[in-house]
Write a protein that holds these residues in place. Structure first.
Motif, short mmCIF file in Angstrom:
data_model
loop_
_atom_site.label_atom_id
_atom_site.label_comp_id
_atom_site.label_asym_id
_atom_site.label_seq_id
_atom_site.Cartn_x
_atom_site.Cartn_y
_atom_site.Cartn_z
N GLN A 86 62.84 4.01 36.38
CA GLN A 86 63.12 2.64 35.93
C GLN A 86 62.68 1.61 36.97
N LYS A 127 60.09 -3.68 24.43
CA LYS A 127 60.71 -2.64 23.61
C LYS A 127 60.66 -1.29 24.34
N SER A 128 59.57 -1.04 25.04
CA SER A 128 59.51 0.25 25.74
C SER A 128 60.47 0.26 26.93
N THR A 161 63.35 -1.30 26.93
CA THR A 161 64.66 -1.09 26.29
C THR A 161 64.87 0.40 26.00
N SER A 162 63.84 1.06 25.48
CA SER A 162 63.97 2.50 25.19
C SER A 162 64.27 3.27 26.46
N ALA A 163 63.63 2.88 27.56
CA ALA A 163 63.86 3.59 28.83
C ALA A 163 65.30 3.38 29.31
N TYR A 216 67.88 2.86 27.36
CA TYR A 216 68.73 3.68 26.47
C TYR A 216 68.68 5.15 26.88
N GLU A 217 67.49 5.58 27.26
CA GLU A 217 67.30 6.96 27.70
C GLU A 217 68.15 7.22 28.96
N SER A 221 71.74 7.51 28.07
CA SER A 221 72.17 8.77 27.47
C SER A 221 72.27 9.85 28.56
N GLN A 248 68.07 -6.89 28.09
CA GLN A 248 66.97 -6.51 27.20
C GLN A 248 67.13 -7.14 25.82
N GLU A 254 64.22 -9.49 24.37
CA GLU A 254 63.53 -9.18 23.10
C GLU A 254 63.70 -10.33 22.12
#
Ligand code: FEO
Length: 177
Positions: free
Chosen positions: A13, A95-96, A98-100, A102-103, A106, A127, A131
């Motif tokens: 990150q 958006k990518s 944000t996905s990172a 979220y990853e 988790s 984020q 967005e």
């Protein structure tokens, strides 16, 4: 203490936020060359924000007794065919990121790492705001269209967003917001 998996994801990150900062710097420079001063200001500010996002993670990792890794960044894309293309690229990039995030969340959830989960909440909110802001700009670009003076009006709209952002930051600093 961070698990190896969480540490790796946090370091990834750091690289992503650093790449975003460099990418926005290149976009700012492109806008400046096009005479789009409102857009240039927006991206210079955004580049500084992304650097701040990166710094926060570096400090967090070190504070947690990890080793924050600073990796070399490749040369960001420096040429765009249009301001429309540029903002679409920004939206995909955010958006990518944000996905990172979220990853990462988790991973920290799975590892019962409550400290990292709490730390990442700020990024989730950030984020969402970023967005939403880019979507607003894309909507305005769509409304303005591609007529003769469209670049002038797009730049004006982004300048209005800069002014609003400056006002919000000043209010936050004064503890009003
Ligand atoms: Fe820090 Fe907009 O990603």
């Amino acid at each position: 203490m961070l698990s190896e998996k969480t540490l790796q994801a946090l370091n990834k990150q750091i690289a992503l936020e650093g790449n975003a900062s460099a990418s926005y710097l290149a976009m700012a420079s492109w806008c400046e060359r096009q005479g789009l001063n409102g857009c240039a200001t927006f991206f210079y500010d955004q580049s500084a924000e992304e650097r701040m996002h990166m710094m926060k993670i570096i400090h967090y990792v070190n504070e947690m007794d990890g080793h924050a890794v600073i990796s070399a960044q490749g040369q960001p894309k420096g040429e765009y065919d249009s301001v429309q293309e540029l903002f679409k690229a920004v939206y995909l990039q955010e958006k990518s990121v944000t996905s990172a995030i979220y990853e990462l969340l988790s991973i920290s959830n799975k590892e019962n790492d409550h400290s990292t989960t709490l730390f990442l909440q700020w990024y989730v909110a950030e984020q969402r705001e970023e967005e939403a802001q880019i979507r607003t700009i894309l909507d305005k670009i769509k409304l303005i269209g591609t007529g003769g003076q469209s670049l002038y009006f797009i730049d004006q709209e982004v300048q209005n967003i800069n002014a609003l952002r400056g006002q919000e930051e000043a209010e936050a600093e004064e503890g009003i917001a």
